[in-house]
Design a protein around this motif. Structure first.
Motif, mmCIF file in Angstrom:
data_model
loop_
_atom_site.group_PDB
_atom_site.id
_atom_site.type_symbol
_atom_site.label_atom_id
_atom_site.label_comp_id
_atom_site.label_asym_id
_atom_site.label_seq_id
_atom_site.Cartn_x
_atom_site.Cartn_y
_atom_site.Cartn_z
ATOM 1 N N ILE A 175 -56.911 47.616 -10.744
ATOM 2 C CA ILE A 175 -56.953 46.221 -10.350
ATOM 3 C C ILE A 175 -56.809 45.324 -11.580
ATOM 4 O O ILE A 175 -57.415 45.575 -12.626
ATOM 5 N N VAL A 176 -55.999 44.265 -11.448
ATOM 6 C CA VAL A 176 -55.807 43.342 -12.566
ATOM 7 C C VAL A 176 -56.331 41.949 -12.263
ATOM 8 O O VAL A 176 -56.596 41.163 -13.179
ATOM 9 N N LYS A 177 -56.499 41.620 -10.969
ATOM 10 C CA LYS A 177 -57.040 40.306 -10.626
ATOM 11 C C LYS A 177 -57.658 40.347 -9.237
ATOM 12 O O LYS A 177 -57.177 41.068 -8.350
ATOM 13 N N VAL A 178 -58.723 39.566 -9.053
ATOM 14 C CA VAL A 178 -59.346 39.386 -7.747
ATOM 15 C C VAL A 178 -59.499 37.885 -7.523
ATOM 16 O O VAL A 178 -59.795 37.132 -8.454
ATOM 17 N N SER A 179 -59.283 37.442 -6.288
ATOM 18 C CA SER A 179 -59.564 36.063 -5.935
ATOM 19 C C SER A 179 -60.439 36.064 -4.693
ATOM 20 O O SER A 179 -60.199 36.830 -3.749
ATOM 21 N N LEU A 180 -61.465 35.215 -4.708
ATOM 22 C CA LEU A 180 -62.474 35.226 -3.654
ATOM 23 C C LEU A 180 -62.569 33.860 -2.989
ATOM 24 O O LEU A 180 -62.755 32.844 -3.663
ATOM 25 N N GLY A 181 -62.433 33.845 -1.652
ATOM 26 C CA GLY A 181 -62.677 32.623 -0.896
ATOM 27 C C GLY A 181 -64.135 32.569 -0.507
ATOM 28 O O GLY A 181 -64.996 33.147 -1.176
ATOM 29 N N TRP A 182 -64.453 31.892 0.603
ATOM 30 C CA TRP A 182 -65.844 31.867 1.034
ATOM 31 C C TRP A 182 -66.244 33.218 1.614
ATOM 32 O O TRP A 182 -67.325 33.711 1.365
ATOM 33 N N GLY A 183 -65.357 33.837 2.377
ATOM 34 C CA GLY A 183 -65.712 35.121 2.969
ATOM 35 C C GLY A 183 -64.585 36.129 2.964
ATOM 36 O O GLY A 183 -64.694 37.196 3.558
ATOM 37 N N HIS A 184 -63.472 35.832 2.299
ATOM 38 C CA HIS A 184 -62.378 36.797 2.216
ATOM 39 C C HIS A 184 -62.014 37.029 0.758
ATOM 40 O O HIS A 184 -62.419 36.278 -0.134
ATOM 41 N N ALA A 185 -61.292 38.106 0.501
ATOM 42 C CA ALA A 185 -60.950 38.459 -0.878
ATOM 43 C C ALA A 185 -59.579 39.114 -0.919
ATOM 44 O O ALA A 185 -59.168 39.810 0.021
ATOM 45 N N LEU A 186 -58.881 38.902 -2.016
ATOM 46 C CA LEU A 186 -57.595 39.543 -2.279
ATOM 47 C C LEU A 186 -57.635 40.145 -3.677
ATOM 48 O O LEU A 186 -58.100 39.506 -4.620
ATOM 49 N N ALA A 187 -57.148 41.378 -3.804
ATOM 50 C CA ALA A 187 -57.117 42.060 -5.098
ATOM 51 C C ALA A 187 -55.697 42.507 -5.405
ATOM 52 O O ALA A 187 -55.029 43.114 -4.558
ATOM 53 N N LEU A 188 -55.255 42.213 -6.622
ATOM 54 C CA LEU A 188 -53.912 42.541 -7.075
ATOM 55 C C LEU A 188 -53.960 43.752 -8.003
ATOM 56 O O LEU A 188 -54.797 43.818 -8.899
ATOM 57 N N THR A 189 -53.061 44.711 -7.767
ATOM 58 C CA THR A 189 -53.013 45.907 -8.606
ATOM 59 C C THR A 189 -51.979 45.751 -9.719
ATOM 60 O O THR A 189 -51.130 44.857 -9.680
ATOM 61 N N LYS A 190 -52.054 46.645 -10.698
ATOM 62 C CA LYS A 190 -51.133 46.592 -11.833
ATOM 63 C C LYS A 190 -49.685 46.727 -11.402
ATOM 64 O O LYS A 190 -48.786 46.133 -12.010
ATOM 65 N N ASP A 191 -49.436 47.500 -10.338
ATOM 66 C CA ASP A 191 -48.062 47.691 -9.881
ATOM 67 C C ASP A 191 -47.649 46.706 -8.793
ATOM 68 O O ASP A 191 -46.657 46.919 -8.093
ATOM 69 N N GLY A 192 -48.396 45.595 -8.646
ATOM 70 C CA GLY A 192 -47.947 44.515 -7.772
ATOM 71 C C GLY A 192 -48.296 44.647 -6.310
ATOM 72 O O GLY A 192 -47.746 43.913 -5.478
ATOM 73 N N LYS A 193 -49.201 45.546 -5.956
ATOM 74 C CA LYS A 193 -49.638 45.663 -4.560
ATOM 75 C C LYS A 193 -50.830 44.740 -4.311
ATOM 76 O O LYS A 193 -51.581 44.418 -5.228
ATOM 77 N N LEU A 194 -51.002 44.349 -3.045
ATOM 78 C CA LEU A 194 -52.072 43.431 -2.702
ATOM 79 C C LEU A 194 -52.973 44.041 -1.631
ATOM 80 O O LEU A 194 -52.494 44.545 -0.615
ATOM 81 N N TYR A 195 -54.287 43.989 -1.882
ATOM 82 C CA TYR A 195 -55.291 44.473 -0.939
ATOM 83 C C TYR A 195 -56.162 43.303 -0.503
ATOM 84 O O TYR A 195 -56.476 42.412 -1.298
ATOM 85 N N GLY A 196 -56.566 43.322 0.778
ATOM 86 C CA GLY A 196 -57.407 42.263 1.290
ATOM 87 C C GLY A 196 -58.584 42.808 2.075
ATOM 88 O O GLY A 196 -58.539 43.914 2.607
ATOM 89 N N TRP A 197 -59.658 42.043 2.141
ATOM 90 C CA TRP A 197 -60.827 42.427 2.934
ATOM 91 C C TRP A 197 -61.682 41.202 3.219
ATOM 92 O O TRP A 197 -61.484 40.134 2.647
ATOM 93 N N GLY A 198 -62.621 41.360 4.154
ATOM 94 C CA GLY A 198 -63.492 40.265 4.540
ATOM 95 C C GLY A 198 -63.051 39.618 5.834
ATOM 96 O O GLY A 198 -62.440 40.244 6.699
ATOM 97 N N TYR A 199 -63.356 38.355 5.980
ATOM 98 C CA TYR A 199 -63.056 37.589 7.187
ATOM 99 C C TYR A 199 -61.554 37.313 7.242
ATOM 100 O O TYR A 199 -60.993 36.726 6.319
ATOM 101 N N TYR A 200 -60.873 37.747 8.309
ATOM 102 C CA TYR A 200 -59.410 37.665 8.306
ATOM 103 C C TYR A 200 -58.819 36.710 9.341
ATOM 104 O O TYR A 200 -57.605 36.729 9.594
#
Length: 444
Positions: A175-200
């Protein structure tokens, strides 16, 4: 490798990294200003203390002299040292300081090293209102705090982590970056993939294998827009609904562990930014996507479909950020005549307190004219204010001035960006906005 070659071609990103490296051997100081009611300023009793505000940037004492990066949650602050140690101060009601849930409120404003990360060399930290996170030098992701919306990403029905806990679902990812909202999150990987979790709800995580559905808030807000032509009244009603929805939502659609964002599997993602209930995703080809709540026009697009869709923007974004209900981007001009033109700050969304820093349509991305020619290298948004720093190592602020959050020595609102004069003479390495406070990292 392709993704990082593309990012390296961006002059603003290169310059900011270069400035940071250049001053790594010098003594650094974190300065804070704005609302001190939760201790997020880190100012001790001998200065101002918990509950007091700072109207100009003020040095945070008690920190090591080698801080290399900073992060601001809604009511707390984080700082990473060159040795990879993480320090925290501010609100701890949800254990977001990583020092145990029984710590005394009187000590919230005292910077202390986060417990439970002694064996982790931290290279970056991020925060929301109720959760903090850190990325280890090996790309591991660690989280702590409390969130009923699943923002920890630790598994089904896990809503609390008093001390830093590794996110097991991302063990095989760097993981190279994470961004957090009030209840959701997105994480960016070194190879440019995006993962999400939380309230959708509202598709703020994109397509993650679940049926997309609108949140009750947006459904009600649509009715407000169709029946109320008074912009001020509309925004006041929407703001009230946001606060009520946070407390009253039941049966929330939640993804409890990080999940690959399916509609971006074949897209090289370069950056992410989460607002309260919306998300921005910048692709390496310059395409900017938005998803989530559009109560304030923060998606910047006419298309009302749920999920991640392109923002209606005429310039090429190279950096993005988000406030609670507004969005910001630093953009390059793409016409052949503008090859030598400096990048511009572009804003859209909620503007009740002039946090867009400009006039004109609020739901349409538009250039902040006051900053044209100032060569911005980063922007950051708070609840109802915004800040930017430039290649001149200057900091600009605008929007709501209450509690001194603009750092201009008063509580007056500013309708357009104003230079923070008291930072003249400092080498500004970074600046970030929390909900109602700000941090600035300077080299001496």
């Amino acid at each position: 490798m392709q993704r990082f070659l593309q990012i390296q071609s961006r002059p603003q990103s290169d310059l900011l990294t270069g400035l940071t490296r250049r001053w790594m051997s010098a003594k650094t100081t974190v300065m804070s200003f704005g609302d001190g009611s939760q201790g997020a300023l880190g100012l001790l009793a001998s200065q101002m203390g918990l509950g007091f505000d700072a109207y100009e940037p003020t040095p945070v004492s008690g920190l090591p002299p080698d801080i290399s990066s900073i992060a601001a949650g809604h009511y707390h602050s984080l700082a990473v040292t060159s040795l990879g140690h993480l320090w925290a101060w501010g609100r701890n009601s949800e254990a977001q300081l990583g020092r145990g849930s029984l710590s005394s409120r009187e000590g919230w404003n005292e910077p202390r090293r986060v417990e439970g990360l002694n064996e982790v060399r931290v290279r970056a930290a991020f925060a929301s209102g109720v959760v903090s996170s850190a990325i280890g030098n090996d790309g591991s992701l660690w989280v702590w705090g409390k969130s009923k919306r699943g923002q920890l990403g630790l598994g089904k029905d896990i809503t609390e982590a008093v001390l830093p806990t590794r996110v097991e679902a991302l063990l095989d990812q760097e993981i190279v970056k994470v961004s957090l909202g009030w209840g959701h999150a997105l994480a960016l990987t070194k190879d440019g993939k995006l993962y999400g979790w939380g309230y959708y709800a509202d598709g703020r995580l994109g397509n993650i294998g679940k049926t997309l559905e609108a949140s009750p808030l947006d459904l009600i807000a649509d009715n407000i827009k169709s029946t109320n032509k008074d912009s001020k009244s509309m925004f006041e009603a929407a703001e009230k609904l946001v606060l009520e929805a946070i407390e009253k939502e039941d049966d929330m659609p939640i993804i409890w562990e990080p999940t690959l964002v399916e509609d971006l599997q074949n897209v090289d993602v370069a950056d992410v930014a989460c607002g309260l209930d919306h998300s921005l995703v910048l692709c390496s080809d310059g395409t900017l996507l938005s998803g989530g709540s559009n109560v304030y026009g923060q998606l910047g697009r006419e298309k009302s479909d749920l999920g991640l869709h392109p923002v209606d923007i005429q310039l090429r974004p190279i950096s993005i950020a988000s406030g609670v209900g507004h969005s910001l981007a630093i953009c390059e001009h793409i016409s052949s005549e503008a090859t030598k033109q400096a990048p511009s700050v572009v804003t859209w969304g909620w503007n009740q307190n002039s946090q867009l820093g400009r006039k004109g349509s609020e739901n349409v991305p538009m250039v902040v004219e006051t900053l044209v020619g100032e060569k911005p290298i980063l922007v950051s948004g708070g609840r109802v204010h915004s800040i930017a720093s430039t290649t001149k190592q200057e900091v600009w602020s605008w929007g709501c001035g209450r509690n001194g959050r603009l750092g201009l020595g008063s509580s007056a609102d500013e309708f357009e960006p104003m230079l923070v004069e008291s930072l003249k003479g400092f080498q500004v390495l970074g600046a970030v906005a929390g909900f109602d406070h700000n941090l600035v990292l300077v080299a001496e």
